[in-house]
Design an enzyme around this catalytic site. Structure first.
Site, PDB file in Angstrom:
ATOM      1  N   ASN A 120      42.321  37.444  45.241  1.00  0.00           N
ATOM      2  CA  ASN A 120      41.511  38.509  46.093  1.00  0.00           C
ATOM      3  C   ASN A 120      40.167  37.498  46.926  1.00  0.00           C
ATOM      4  OD1 ASN A 120      38.817  39.876  46.109  1.00  0.00           O
ATOM      5  ND2 ASN A 120      39.646  41.327  44.492  1.00  0.00           N
ATOM      6  N   HIS A 160      35.081  38.304  48.233  1.00  0.00           N
ATOM      7  CA  HIS A 160      33.676  37.787  48.642  1.00  0.00           C
ATOM      8  C   HIS A 160      33.682  37.028  49.885  1.00  0.00           C
ATOM      9  CE1 HIS A 160      32.495  39.544  44.781  1.00  0.00           C
ATOM     10  NE2 HIS A 160      33.352  38.691  43.852  1.00  0.00           N
ATOM     11  N   HIS A 190      39.627  45.050  47.281  1.00  0.00           N
ATOM     12  CA  HIS A 190      39.832  45.844  46.763  1.00  0.00           C
ATOM     13  C   HIS A 190      38.354  46.787  47.659  1.00  0.00           C
ATOM     14  CE1 HIS A 190      37.241  47.462  42.628  1.00  0.00           C
ATOM     15  NE2 HIS A 190      36.989  48.439  43.744  1.00  0.00           N
ATOM     16  N   ARG A 205      36.540  49.204  48.567  1.00  0.00           N
ATOM     17  CA  ARG A 205      34.751  50.073  47.274  1.00  0.00           C
ATOM     18  C   ARG A 205      34.434  51.384  47.966  1.00  0.00           C
ATOM     19  NH1 ARG A 205      33.197  49.015  42.377  1.00  0.00           N
ATOM     20  NH2 ARG A 205      33.789  47.122  41.277  1.00  0.00           N
ATOM     21  N   ARG A 259      31.065  47.707  49.735  1.00  0.00           N
ATOM     22  CA  ARG A 259      30.299  45.977  49.581  1.00  0.00           C
ATOM     23  C   ARG A 259      30.834  45.177  50.158  1.00  0.00           C
ATOM     24  NH1 ARG A 259      29.854  46.057  43.396  1.00  0.00           N
ATOM     25  NH2 ARG A 259      30.006  48.265  43.131  1.00  0.00           N
ATOM     26  N   GLU A 297      43.479  47.127  45.948  1.00  0.00           N
ATOM     27  CA  GLU A 297      42.808  47.762  45.038  1.00  0.00           C
ATOM     28  C   GLU A 297      42.060  49.159  45.250  1.00  0.00           C
ATOM     29  OE1 GLU A 297      40.537  44.774  42.793  1.00  0.00           O
ATOM     30  OE2 GLU A 297      42.105  43.812  42.460  1.00  0.00           O
ATOM     31  N   THR A 353      34.712  44.791  38.659  1.00  0.00           N
ATOM     32  CA  THR A 353      35.769  46.252  37.790  1.00  0.00           C
ATOM     33  C   THR A 353      35.257  45.111  36.554  1.00  0.00           C
ATOM     34  OG1 THR A 353      37.346  45.829  39.210  1.00  0.00           O
ATOM     35  CG2 THR A 353      38.024  46.414  37.217  1.00  0.00           C
ATOM     36  N   GLU A 372      48.507  45.690  35.599  1.00  0.00           N
ATOM     37  CA  GLU A 372      47.927  44.243  35.519  1.00  0.00           C
ATOM     38  C   GLU A 372      46.713  44.075  34.380  1.00  0.00           C
ATOM     39  OE1 GLU A 372      46.206  42.946  39.470  1.00  0.00           O
ATOM     40  OE2 GLU A 372      44.644  42.128  38.619  1.00  0.00           O
ATOM     41  N   HIS A 383      41.832  38.757  36.746  1.00  0.00           N
ATOM     42  CA  HIS A 383      40.331  39.596  36.295  1.00  0.00           C
ATOM     43  C   HIS A 383      39.084  38.005  35.399  1.00  0.00           C
ATOM     44  CE1 HIS A 383      35.999  41.302  36.680  1.00  0.00           C
ATOM     45  NE2 HIS A 383      36.509  42.066  37.498  1.00  0.00           N
TER      46      HIS A 383
HETATM   47  N1  PXP Z   1      42.494  41.732  39.348  1.00  0.00           N
HETATM   48  C1  PXP Z   1      41.662  43.465  39.579  1.00  0.00           C
HETATM   49  C2  PXP Z   1      42.008  44.520  38.811  1.00  0.00           C
HETATM   50  C3  PXP Z   1      40.324  43.396  39.583  1.00  0.00           C
HETATM   51  O1  PXP Z   1      39.041  44.250  40.095  1.00  0.00           O
HETATM   52  C4  PXP Z   1      39.721  41.969  40.117  1.00  0.00           C
HETATM   53  C5  PXP Z   1      38.117  41.941  40.780  1.00  0.00           C
HETATM   54  O2  PXP Z   1      38.279  42.495  41.609  1.00  0.00           O
HETATM   55  C6  PXP Z   1      40.327  40.870  39.790  1.00  0.00           C
HETATM   56  C7  PXP Z   1      41.533  40.935  39.586  1.00  0.00           C
HETATM   57  C8  PXP Z   1      40.293  39.873  40.552  1.00  0.00           C
HETATM   58  O3  PXP Z   1      38.911  39.321  39.613  1.00  0.00           O
HETATM   59  P1  PXP Z   1      38.561  37.906  39.312  1.00  0.00           P
HETATM   60  O4  PXP Z   1      37.192  38.413  40.875  1.00  0.00           O
HETATM   61  O5  PXP Z   1      37.344  38.099  38.612  1.00  0.00           O
HETATM   62  O6  PXP Z   1      39.301  36.618  39.390  1.00  0.00           O
END
Ligand code: PXP
Length: 236
Positions: free
Chosen positions: A6, A9, A42, A44, A48, A69, A100, A150, A190
């Site tokens: 992901n 960031h 993601h 949003r 952001r 996402e 999330t 997931e 997550h």
């Molecule tokens: N999976 C989902 C569905 C999420 O919403 C997120 C965060 O956007 C992640 C995985 C990745 O989480 P993390 O950034 O904590 O590794």
């Protein structure tokens, strides 16, 4: 076990200044060079970090399969159908949350989700629902005919810090076993990091992990390529 990274960031850091020195496309090229399987973003409601332009660019460049996402809103449904990512994952979203905070309450939104999901499924987009490791949620997913989940590992990640994670691992394992027997593919994500991922990667039949924050943080010190390589070694 596949790894999706992901990159939200990278966009967070890019967005804090106007010069836009970070091209997220460059990050995805490094992910591909290091044999990551997919890139997760993601989109949003408040934009952001990732925006529509990013999602469209990643789809157009086709460097890696895009896992989008989104929350179950009409706006996001429209964007998903327009962009046609390789995959999408439906998540709950609260405007004020930092990230999330839990899985979707599928059980209590069956009608709404069915209406939301049908047009996306018709496009052939692989669709996952992000759920807590609870049987009632899995039953609801199965009733909707969705073939990928997931599993939210956020609670496991919190209990890992306290050294009391056995119960959470058992819950995840139980959901994976039932889902697999129903023909539902299991992903997890997550809060996964370099320390806590080992226990998750030992669970048979979790075929994909989606990881963001920990890899991006590590990459500030060691570079994205090295961080991804290290994570891939940990998950085997
Ligand atoms: N999976 C989902 C569905 C999420 O919403 C997120 C965060 O956007 C992640 C995985 C990745 O989480 P993390 O950034 O904590 O590794």
């Amino acid at each position: 076990m596949r790894l999706g990274v992901n990159i939200d960031h990278f966009a967070t850091l890019r967005n804090v200044r106007t010069e836009k020195l970070i091209e997220i496309e460059s990050a995805v090229n490094i992910l591909r060079e290091n044999l990551v399987d997919s890139v997760t973003v993601h989109l949003r409601e408040d934009r952001r970090h990732i925006n529509e332009y990013d999602v469209k660019l990643l789809k157009k460049k086709n460097i890696l399969p895009v896992n989008l996402e989104i929350a179950a809103t009409t706006e996001m449904q429209g964007i998903c159908i327009d962009v046609k990512p390789f995959a999408c994952c439906i998540v709950p979203e609260k405007r004020k949350e930092l990230t999330t905070e839990g899985g979707l309450d599928v059980k209590n939104q069956m009608k709404k989700l069915e209406k939301f999901l049908n047009p996306i499924l018709k496009e052939g987009i692989r669709t996952a629902l992000f759920i807590d490791p609870e049987e009632k949620q899995l039953e609801a997913v199965n009733e909707l005919g969705i073939k990928v989940i997931e599993i939210h590992t956020g609670n496991y990640a919190k209990s890992f810090i306290q050294g009391k994670y056995k119960n959470d691992i058992e819950k995840i394992q139980n959901i994976v076993n039932i889902a697999t027997s129903l023909g539902i593919e299991c992903h997890a994500g997550h809060g996964l990091d370099f320390k806590n991922v080992a226990q998750i990667s030992k669970i048979p039949n979790i075929v994909e992990l989606n990881v963001g924050y920990s890899i991006i943080c590590e990459s500030l010190f060691y570079g994205l390529g090295s961080s991804v390589k290290k994570f891939k070694q940990l998950i085997g």
